[in-house]
Design a protein around this motif. Structure first.
Motif, PDB file in Angstrom:
ATOM      1  N   HIS A 152     -14.614  -3.266  -0.052  1.00 29.06           N
ATOM      2  CA  HIS A 152     -13.334  -2.890   0.521  1.00 29.06           C
ATOM      3  C   HIS A 152     -12.704  -4.094   1.225  1.00 29.06           C
ATOM      4  O   HIS A 152     -13.358  -5.107   1.483  1.00 29.06           O
ATOM      5  N   GLU A 208      -4.238   2.619   1.676  1.00 27.22           N
ATOM      6  CA  GLU A 208      -4.736   2.862   0.329  1.00 27.22           C
ATOM      7  C   GLU A 208      -3.613   2.761  -0.687  1.00 27.22           C
ATOM      8  O   GLU A 208      -2.450   3.037  -0.376  1.00 27.22           O
ATOM      9  N   ALA A 209      -3.983   2.367  -1.911  1.00 22.66           N
ATOM     10  CA  ALA A 209      -3.043   2.297  -3.029  1.00 22.66           C
ATOM     11  C   ALA A 209      -3.848   2.323  -4.320  1.00 22.66           C
ATOM     12  O   ALA A 209      -5.006   1.892  -4.366  1.00 22.66           O
ATOM     13  N   ALA A 210      -3.221   2.834  -5.363  1.00 20.75           N
ATOM     14  CA  ALA A 210      -3.883   2.848  -6.662  1.00 20.75           C
ATOM     15  C   ALA A 210      -4.160   1.427  -7.131  1.00 20.75           C
ATOM     16  O   ALA A 210      -3.365   0.509  -6.898  1.00 20.75           O
ATOM     17  N   GLN A 211      -5.302   1.264  -7.753  1.00 18.49           N
ATOM     18  CA  GLN A 211      -5.687  -0.035  -8.329  1.00 18.49           C
ATOM     19  C   GLN A 211      -5.896  -1.117  -7.274  1.00 18.49           C
ATOM     20  O   GLN A 211      -5.812  -2.310  -7.575  1.00 18.49           O
ATOM     21  N   LYS A 212      -6.129  -0.700  -6.022  1.00 19.52           N
ATOM     22  CA  LYS A 212      -6.412  -1.671  -4.957  1.00 19.52           C
ATOM     23  C   LYS A 212      -7.609  -1.202  -4.149  1.00 19.52           C
ATOM     24  O   LYS A 212      -7.785   0.007  -3.960  1.00 19.52           O
ATOM     25  N   TYR A 239       0.837  -1.195   0.000  1.00 21.77           N
ATOM     26  CA  TYR A 239       0.000   0.000   0.000  1.00 21.77           C
ATOM     27  C   TYR A 239       0.878   1.253   0.000  1.00 21.77           C
ATOM     28  O   TYR A 239       2.009   1.247   0.486  1.00 21.77           O
ATOM     29  N   ASP A 240       0.325   2.337  -0.554  1.00 21.35           N
ATOM     30  CA  ASP A 240       1.097   3.572  -0.717  1.00 21.35           C
ATOM     31  C   ASP A 240       0.917   4.558   0.429  1.00 21.35           C
ATOM     32  O   ASP A 240       1.809   5.348   0.709  1.00 21.35           O
ATOM     33  N   SER A 241      -0.236   4.539   1.080  1.00 20.54           N
ATOM     34  CA  SER A 241      -0.502   5.532   2.122  1.00 20.54           C
ATOM     35  C   SER A 241      -1.159   4.892   3.330  1.00 20.54           C
ATOM     36  O   SER A 241      -1.867   3.877   3.211  1.00 20.54           O
TER      37      SER A 241
END
Length: 234
Positions: free
Chosen positions: A172, A125-129, A104-106
Motif C-alpha cells: 500500500h 482509494e481509487a481503482a487501479q491504484k 483518488y476517488d474516495s
C-alpha cells in the motif's frame, strides 16, 4: 476553514490541568477556555499575548469557549486546536492543494487498520491504484528557527510509524503528513532531542517506503488552511 462565528480575543493568563486555560477579556473580566490540545504545547504558551477563541451555544458544554489560536511575541500565529489538523487535510485534498495526493476517488476517515489496534486518519482509494494510508500530525514546536515533532515523547506516534511501515510492506501507499500550524515554522524535523526513538523510527520508515510530507498553514483570526509544502529534514 473559516471561523464562524468570528473568533474573539483575550490575553492568556495561564494553561493548567492540561485542558483548561484562563484568559482576560478586553473589559478586564476573566473566563476559562477549553484547551483542545493533548500535547505539551512546548514553546506555544505566551502569557500576556493575545489568544483567539471560539464560542458555543451548546448548553451541555461545561466550558462554552474553545482556545483556537495563540499569538507569538513576534506576531506569528499558532493553531492550538490540534483536532483541526485532519479537517484541514481533508479540505486541502478536496481542493487539490496537496499535489502529491491527487487522483483518488474516495476519502474515508478513522478506518481501522494495521495490527496494533489503530485507526488511520485518512484513507484514499481509487481503482487501479494502491490504497493510500495517511497519518496526520500537527506540528507547532519551534526551537531556534526549526520546527520539530513531537513536542514530548510520543508512544502513540511511534506506534503509527510502525503501522505505516507495515502498510508499505503490504504494497500500500503509506504517508506521514505534518500539518504545520505555526506561521514561523518553515521546515519540519524529528525531535531527536525529545524523542530519540521516534526520530530513529522515522528514518527506518522512510527507508521502508513511507512517504513523509509537510504542509504549512496560512493562519489568521478569520480562517486557517493548508497553503504550501515545506521541507522535512531527517
Amino acid at each position: 476553514m473559516h471561523f464562524s462565528p468570528a473568533l474573539k480575543p483575550g490575553k492568556l493568563l495561564k494553561r493548567y490541568k492540561r485542558f483548561l486555560a484562563d484568559v482576560q477579556l478586553e473589559d478586564g473580566s476573566e473566563i476559562t477556555l477549553h484547551c483542545p490540545n493533548t500535547g505539551s504545547m512546548r514553546n506555544c504558551l505566551f502569557p500576556g499575548e493575545t489568544v483567539w477563541f471560539s464560542s458555543s451555544n451548546n448548553p451541555k458544554r461545561k466550558y462554552a469557549h474553545t482556545w483556537e489560536l495563540m499569538t507569538t511575541p513576534t506576531g506569528g500565529l499558532i493553531g492550538i486546536h490540534s483536532g483541526n489538523a485532519n479537517a484541514l487535510v481533508e479540505e486541502a485534498l478536496n481542493k487539490g492543494i496537496i499535489t502529491e495526493l491527487t487522483g483518488y476517488d474516495s476519502l474515508s476517515r478513522e478506518v481501522k487498520y494495521g495490527d496494533e489496534n489503530s485507526r488511520i486518519d485518512i484513507l484514499l482509494e481509487a481503482a487501479q491504484k494502491p490504497a493510500c494510508y495517511i497519518e496526520v500530525k500537527s506540528c507547532t514546536l519551534l526551537e531556534d528557527g526549526q520546527g520539530y515533532f513531537p513536542d514530548a515523547v510520543s508512544l502513540r506516534g511511534q506506534k503509527h510509524l510502525r503501522e505505516l511501515m507495515h502498510m508499505a510492506s503490504l504494497g500500500h501507499r503509506a504517508v506521514l503528513l505534518f500539518v504545520v500550524q505555526h506561521t514561523d515554522i518553515m521546515s519540519v524535523a524529528p525531535a531527536a532531542h525529545i524523542d530519540p526513538e521516534y526520530a530513529n523510527l522515522l528514518k527506518k520508515a522512510i527507508l521502508s517506503g513511507v512517504e513523509v510530507l509537510a504542509y504549512r498553514c496560512e493562519i489568521s483570526p478569520d480562517e486557517i488552511h493548508l497553503a504550501q509544502s515545506c521541507p522535512v529534514r531527517v
